[in-house]
Design a protein around this motif. Structure first.
Motif, PDB file in Angstrom:
ATOM      1  N   CYS A 191      -7.060   2.697   2.684  1.00 27.99           N
ATOM      2  CA  CYS A 191      -5.836   2.622   3.458  1.00 27.99           C
ATOM      3  C   CYS A 191      -5.088   1.347   3.076  1.00 27.99           C
ATOM      4  O   CYS A 191      -3.866   1.346   2.926  1.00 27.99           O
ATOM      5  CB  CYS A 191      -6.191   2.611   4.936  1.00 27.99           C
ATOM      6  SG  CYS A 191      -4.805   2.713   6.008  1.00 27.99           S
ATOM      7  N   THR A 230      -0.657  -3.624  12.536  1.00 28.21           N
ATOM      8  CA  THR A 230      -0.167  -3.450  11.179  1.00 28.21           C
ATOM      9  C   THR A 230       0.638  -2.172  11.018  1.00 28.21           C
ATOM     10  O   THR A 230       1.673  -2.170  10.358  1.00 28.21           O
ATOM     11  CB  THR A 230      -1.345  -3.440  10.181  1.00 28.21           C
ATOM     12  OG1 THR A 230      -2.170  -4.558  10.442  1.00 28.21           O
ATOM     13  CG2 THR A 230      -0.848  -3.494   8.758  1.00 28.21           C
ATOM     14  N   ILE A 231       0.163  -1.082  11.626  1.00 28.86           N
ATOM     15  CA  ILE A 231       0.855   0.178  11.343  1.00 28.86           C
ATOM     16  C   ILE A 231       1.819   0.612  12.440  1.00 28.86           C
ATOM     17  O   ILE A 231       2.634   1.500  12.217  1.00 28.86           O
ATOM     18  CB  ILE A 231      -0.119   1.326  10.991  1.00 28.86           C
ATOM     19  CG1 ILE A 231      -1.044   1.618  12.153  1.00 28.86           C
ATOM     20  CG2 ILE A 231      -0.901   1.019   9.741  1.00 28.86           C
ATOM     21  CD1 ILE A 231      -1.943   2.796  11.878  1.00 28.86           C
ATOM     22  N   SER A 249      11.597   0.190   2.827  1.00 30.69           N
ATOM     23  CA  SER A 249      11.052  -0.841   3.702  1.00 30.69           C
ATOM     24  C   SER A 249      11.986  -2.040   3.792  1.00 30.69           C
ATOM     25  O   SER A 249      11.695  -3.009   4.449  1.00 30.69           O
ATOM     26  CB  SER A 249       9.691  -1.290   3.215  1.00 30.69           C
ATOM     27  OG  SER A 249       9.818  -1.970   2.001  1.00 30.69           O
ATOM     28  N   ILE A 296       5.450   0.801  11.397  1.00 30.37           N
ATOM     29  CA  ILE A 296       5.744   1.947  10.531  1.00 30.37           C
ATOM     30  C   ILE A 296       5.951   3.193  11.386  1.00 30.37           C
ATOM     31  O   ILE A 296       6.910   3.951  11.200  1.00 30.37           O
ATOM     32  CB  ILE A 296       4.583   2.198   9.547  1.00 30.37           C
ATOM     33  CG1 ILE A 296       4.339   0.963   8.683  1.00 30.37           C
ATOM     34  CG2 ILE A 296       4.851   3.418   8.694  1.00 30.37           C
ATOM     35  CD1 ILE A 296       3.137   1.086   7.774  1.00 30.37           C
ATOM     36  N   LEU A 347      -1.383   1.071   1.652  1.00 28.25           N
ATOM     37  CA  LEU A 347      -0.308   0.303   2.275  1.00 28.25           C
ATOM     38  C   LEU A 347       0.289  -0.714   1.302  1.00 28.25           C
ATOM     39  O   LEU A 347       1.494  -0.922   1.272  1.00 28.25           O
ATOM     40  CB  LEU A 347      -0.829  -0.418   3.523  1.00 28.25           C
ATOM     41  CG  LEU A 347      -1.194   0.496   4.688  1.00 28.25           C
ATOM     42  CD1 LEU A 347      -1.864  -0.283   5.798  1.00 28.25           C
ATOM     43  CD2 LEU A 347       0.031   1.205   5.231  1.00 28.25           C
ATOM     44  N   LEU A 355       5.093  -1.337   3.251  1.00 26.41           N
ATOM     45  CA  LEU A 355       5.105  -2.516   4.107  1.00 26.41           C
ATOM     46  C   LEU A 355       6.012  -3.583   3.530  1.00 26.41           C
ATOM     47  O   LEU A 355       6.184  -3.677   2.333  1.00 26.41           O
ATOM     48  CB  LEU A 355       3.698  -3.099   4.186  1.00 26.41           C
ATOM     49  CG  LEU A 355       2.677  -2.350   4.988  1.00 26.41           C
ATOM     50  CD1 LEU A 355       1.334  -3.002   4.796  1.00 26.41           C
ATOM     51  CD2 LEU A 355       3.053  -2.347   6.443  1.00 26.41           C
ATOM     52  N   PHE A 413       2.815   8.895   7.980  1.00 25.80           N
ATOM     53  CA  PHE A 413       2.806   8.069   6.769  1.00 25.80           C
ATOM     54  C   PHE A 413       3.667   8.706   5.682  1.00 25.80           C
ATOM     55  O   PHE A 413       4.392   8.032   4.970  1.00 25.80           O
ATOM     56  CB  PHE A 413       1.378   7.897   6.239  1.00 25.80           C
ATOM     57  CG  PHE A 413       0.647   6.749   6.848  1.00 25.80           C
ATOM     58  CD1 PHE A 413       1.273   5.518   6.982  1.00 25.80           C
ATOM     59  CD2 PHE A 413      -0.654   6.876   7.292  1.00 25.80           C
ATOM     60  CE1 PHE A 413       0.615   4.445   7.539  1.00 25.80           C
ATOM     61  CE2 PHE A 413      -1.323   5.805   7.855  1.00 25.80           C
ATOM     62  CZ  PHE A 413      -0.686   4.592   7.973  1.00 25.80           C
ATOM     63  N   VAL A 449      -4.961  -5.926   5.892  1.00 27.08           N
ATOM     64  CA  VAL A 449      -5.696  -4.795   5.333  1.00 27.08           C
ATOM     65  C   VAL A 449      -6.958  -5.243   4.615  1.00 27.08           C
ATOM     66  O   VAL A 449      -7.848  -4.442   4.392  1.00 27.08           O
ATOM     67  CB  VAL A 449      -4.848  -3.900   4.398  1.00 27.08           C
ATOM     68  CG1 VAL A 449      -3.693  -3.300   5.149  1.00 27.08           C
ATOM     69  CG2 VAL A 449      -4.408  -4.634   3.175  1.00 27.08           C
TER      70      VAL A 449
END
Lengths: 172, 124, 625
Positions: C287, C369-370, A29, C373, C291, C297, A21, C246
């Motif tokens: 979290c 969702t993650i 992004s 990333i 995000l 995001l 993260f 989320v």
């Protein structure tokens, strides 16, 4: 034994998640597609600006010359920024600049060119934006540098000082 | 009791008949554009967006359908132009094994834990 | 002036935290009675935060543009209502709202737990203060809502028009009540762990808090969906957008937790699991905040990106996770001795199955969702994970889930058998026949749909029967499960039977298809308080020959200069008619989108029913079996 492994593993797991993260935060992004790739130019046909003829891509990109196809519109503000660089690129001998007039009105486009001068050797009309899609462009302005029917560089957004010198470097 | 059920059933069937004609009109272009990300928007599909890019892309997709391209061919075509990012459905490939299989794996592990739970119980 | 007061009051509030911690530790060590000073300081802290919050609202009301937040998000011509709601419609203000709810909840907690153990109360307060201090520092350091600008600007930049909406004005407060409610569960779980007091009594007491957060979270998500439906202009209500995900994740965790606590209330099994879920719920809420606020995001709702904020929340979030892990592994000693065995066919098993599926759904959403990333960081590849992914992985699993949801509550605790349960089977047959009839009738050759509709109907019939047979017994549970069946059915039918027409029309033109005729009669211009509007008038004749007039709008807001398209929706018991119009660059026609959306109102109603079940459960006196 088992009692020790689980805590260590879970702590390790969360550390890795944290690290990922953390790294992701440093990245933006916003999406920018791969810029460096060599691709065949798409084949299409388009109307020519202020003329009642239609041309195929085969008739437009010929020979050993470099071509710069520039997607622009009179309503696009950043297009004005890059116009000066286009005028400078016009001076280059072995480069032809093709304009792709994106979703524009002929009158507005003519006014735009009269006001800022015309850097284009030829202007194609893209009335509904479909030709830009064929090129893989998704907005204005965008430019593609073409050599021997291959896209050798893709520029998203207006051409600036750096990009200008880069183009100059490539074509010489 | 029975009557109520019958009435409910009847009402539902009525609802559905009303919409019957509309149901068949789903067409391919909606299906495809719903699966495409509008690249200039923030988290919208091409179908849902009214941006310049999305509107043009809709025309292009329609054109490709008319030319006889299949759904997958259109995805392939757009993937080459714009990259994987444009597709909302990440197909199963090298990049997405974990994405698709991890949830299923966790599901199986969960099942195993529950079964094990009963076994321990039995022994005790 | 209000800004100045708000700013100082925020600092005093932070000061209170340290006093509270000081007295709590002293009290924890030395005395057997709860020190009333702690309570007073907590209330004082709440007061300071309230003052600070009202200071911000007042700055918005009087358009004090020397305040940076007001300058960035307000404008003198904005209607008063949106000036007020604008106070929490931005990053800084919404964090202040978080803080307000945090302090409010811990005060209520302290007032409400007078009969509980002293040590437990103090520890919960201490853990909650850790969270509160984190938020105080976060607000003061990186997102202070009271930053000063000099010279004072004459006019503000205005609030994004799509946020100028009544549903969105109350959506954040309600959603935060849900998110933040889970912080109490988190602190309380940590406290109970430290004291090794994870017991039936604890479960009974924390159940209320779980219910409260759950109800608010459900309503908050509902409001957000309704807003998206009519405001974003494309007629959907759930997009599997990361920001929606989320908010759904803590909801799933809370729902699971609630079902588990029902077991723990009866007997001491699943204790560690309840603890893990309590921690997970709040972690997921945080979290989500991370995000959304860090801009990591790509989403419809992204707040302004600021890497510094992202780093702060990230570190804060993981500090809390590690704190929880530390306590879990080193303080908490679950006694595994008292495992009460139960038969495989029992309510406990049903709840375990519920947990199993819920955790699966949660993991699908979390990973979906993650994962992009992670992939981006590890291999620099960008992929999108959108609705098709979630549909493929979730829908098939809904079928057994719905069946278990229908049968589970019918089982007894510890051991059950299937005698006298003949109706369970007969209803299954009825549902199957009914849905295959529907499917054949409509020529939808999709097997999953048939089975899914059957299981939806099954749950629907079983719960409906219960209203008649069992009357008020298990009412709350039954209402919620009934609501859920209604929800699934409406969503399914909505999905299958929605239809849509997108076309370009000029004024005076008519669009014809075999289902509908749309006539674009005229456009009129009008002026609103802070916008100009173009109203289109469309006459629509549908296949039933019913005539209706729809008047979608295009609003051109003055500040910021943004064009929004306001949908016109004709709501009906059976279906909504939804229409938007949009400008097309350099063309004299409008882009028209006309949608026919069946059962929309049932979706909203069913979610309200689900949360209503929670409300009943909260207020009923007797415990249910």
């Amino acid at each position: 034994m088992k009692f020790k492994i689980i805590p260590i593993l879970s702590i390790l797991f969360f550390f890795i998640v944290f690290a990922i993260f953390f790294k992701a935060l440093q990245k933006t992004s916003f999406y920018t597609p791969n810029i460096n790739f060599e691709k065949e130019i798409p084949s299409f046909s388009a109307k020519i600006f202020k003329m009642d003829i239609e041309k195929n891509s085969e008739e437009i990109f010929i020979g050993n010359q470099f071509y710069l196809i520039n997607v622009w519109a009179s309503w696009c503000v950043p297009c004005r920024e890059e116009h000066n660089f286009l005028m400078k690129l016009k001076e280059q001998k072995n480069l032809k600049i093709i304009g792709l007039n994106y979703k524009d009105k002929e009158k507005n486009a003519s006014n735009f060119l009269r006001e800022l001068k015309n850097p284009y050797d030829q202007i194609l009309i893209d009335e509904n934006g479909t030709i830009a899609i064929e090129w893989g462009a998704y907005g204005v302005p965008e430019s593609f540098l073409i050599h021997k029917r291959k896209i050798i560089k893709k520029i998203i957004g207006p051409i600036n000082e750096n990009l200008y010198s880069e183009i100059e470097g490539i074509i010489q | 009791m029975k009557n109520i059920k019958l009435i409910l059933v009847f009402i539902f069937l009525c609802f559905l008949n009303i919409n019957q004609s509309l149901a068949n009109e789903k067409n391919l272009i909606f299906k495809i554009t719903k699966n495409l990300r509008c690249l200039v928007c923030q988290g919208q599909s091409v179908h849902d967006s009214d941006s310049e890019f999305a509107n043009s892309l809709k025309i292009v997709v329609q054109k490709k359908i008319d030319e006889g391209m299949s759904e997958n061919e259109i995805y392939e075509f757009l993937k080459i132009k714009f990259g994987d990012w444009i597709l909302y459905d990440p197909g199963l490939n090298k990049k997405t094994y974990i994405l698709w299989l991890l949830p299923i794996l966790l599901f199986l592990i969960g099942g195993a834990i529950i079964i094990k739970f009963f076994k321990i119980n039995k022994i005790k | 002036m209000p800004s100045l007061i708000g700013s100082y009051s925020l600092l005093f509030g932070l000061g209170c935290s340290f006093l509270i911690i000081f007295f709590s530790i002293k009290n924890f060590k030395n005395s057997n009675l709860f020190d009333s000073k702690i309570l007073s300081f907590s209330l004082l802290q709440l007061l300071f935060v309230v003052i600070s919050f009202f200071g911000l609202i007042l700055s918005f009301v009087i358009s004090d543009f020397s305040n940076e937040t007001v300058f960035n998000h307000s404008h003198t011509t904005k209607p008063l209502f949106y000036k007020i709601s604008g106070a929490w419609g931005n990053h800084e203000g919404s964090l202040l709202l978080w803080l307000l709810v945090l302090t409010l909840f811990i005060s209520i907690f302290l007032l409400n737990t007078k009969n509980q153990l002293k040590d437990y109360r103090i520890l919960t307060l201490l853990f909650q203060q850790v969270i509160i201090i984190g938020f105080f520092i976060f607000i003061i350091k990186t997102s202070n809502p009271f930053n000063y600008i000099y010279p004072e600007p004459k006019e503000g930049l205005g609030l994004n028009p799509i946020l100028q909406d009544p549903a969105l004005a109350i959506h954040p407060p309600i959603l935060y009540l849900g998110y933040v409610g889970s912080s109490i569960i988190f602190s309380s779980a940590l406290a109970a762990m430290t004291l090794n007091w994870v017991s039936k009594e604890w479960a009974k007491h924390i159940k209320k808090w779980i219910l409260v957060s759950w109800i608010f979270l459900t309503l908050g998500i509902l409001l957000g969906s309704i807003w998206a439906y009519y405001e974003l202009g494309w007629g959907g209500f759930w997009f599997w957008d990361p920001v929606e995900n989320v908010s759904l994740m803590p909801w799933i965790a809370l729902t699971t937790l609630f079902h588990c606590v029902l077991v723990l209330e009866k007997k001491p099994i699943l204790t560690s699991w309840v603890i893990i879920l309590s921690i997970t719920t709040f972690t997921l809420s945080m979290c989500g905040t991370f995000l959304v606020r860090s801009g990591i995001l790509n989403s419809v709702h992204t707040f302004a990106n600021d890497p510094e904020r992202g780093v702060f929340i990230l570190i804060f979030l993981f500090s809390l996770i590690f704190l929880a892990l530390f306590i879990f592994f080193f303080f908490y000693k679950p006694d595994n001795v008292k495992i009460n065995s139960f038969f495989w066919l029992s309510k406990e098993t049903a709840i375990l199955v519920n947990n199993w599926f819920m955790m699966y759904f949660l993991s699908v959403i979390l990973i979906g969702t993650i994962y992009p990333i992670f992939l981006d960081v590890i291999s620099s590849e960008k992929i999108s994970v959108g609705p098709p992914f979630y549909h493929k992985l979730i829908i098939p699993f809904l079928i057994p889930f719905l069946l278990a949801m229908a049968i589970g509550p019918k089982l007894n605790w510890i051991k059950s058998d299937l005698r006298n349960k003949f109706y369970l089977f007969s209803f299954l047959i009825i549902s199957l026949i009914l849905s295959s009839l529907i499917i054949i009738n409509l020529k939808i050759d999709f097997l999953v749909n048939t089975i899914l509709i059957s299981s939806g109907f099954y749950l629907f019939f079983i719960t409906t029967r219960d209203f008649f047979v069992h009357k008020f017994q298990n009412l709350a549970q039954n209402i919620s499960h009934f609501g859920f069946s209604l929800f699934i059915l409406s969503v399914l039918f909505n999905n299958i039977f929605s239809s849509e027409i997108i076309t370009n029309l000029k004024v005076g033109e008519t669009f014809k298809s075999k289902d509908v005729i749309i006539f674009f009669e005229k456009v009129t211009k009008k002026k609103g308080q802070n916008y100009e509007t173009i109203i289109g008038k469309f006459n629509i004749v549908d296949s039933e020959n019913i005539k209706q007039t729809l008047i979608p709008e295009l609003r051109i807001y003055n500040q910021p200069n943004i064009v929004t398209s306001e949908a016109d929706i004709k709501i009906n018991l059976l279906s909504d008619k939804f229409m938007t119009m949009n400008l097309v660059q350099n063309q004299n026609y409008f882009n028209i989108r006309y949608q026919h959306k069946p059962f929309m109102i049932w979706i909203w109603a069913s979610v309200s029913i689900i949360s209503f079940g929670g409300l009943i459960s909260l207020f009923k006196k007797k415990h249910e079996v």
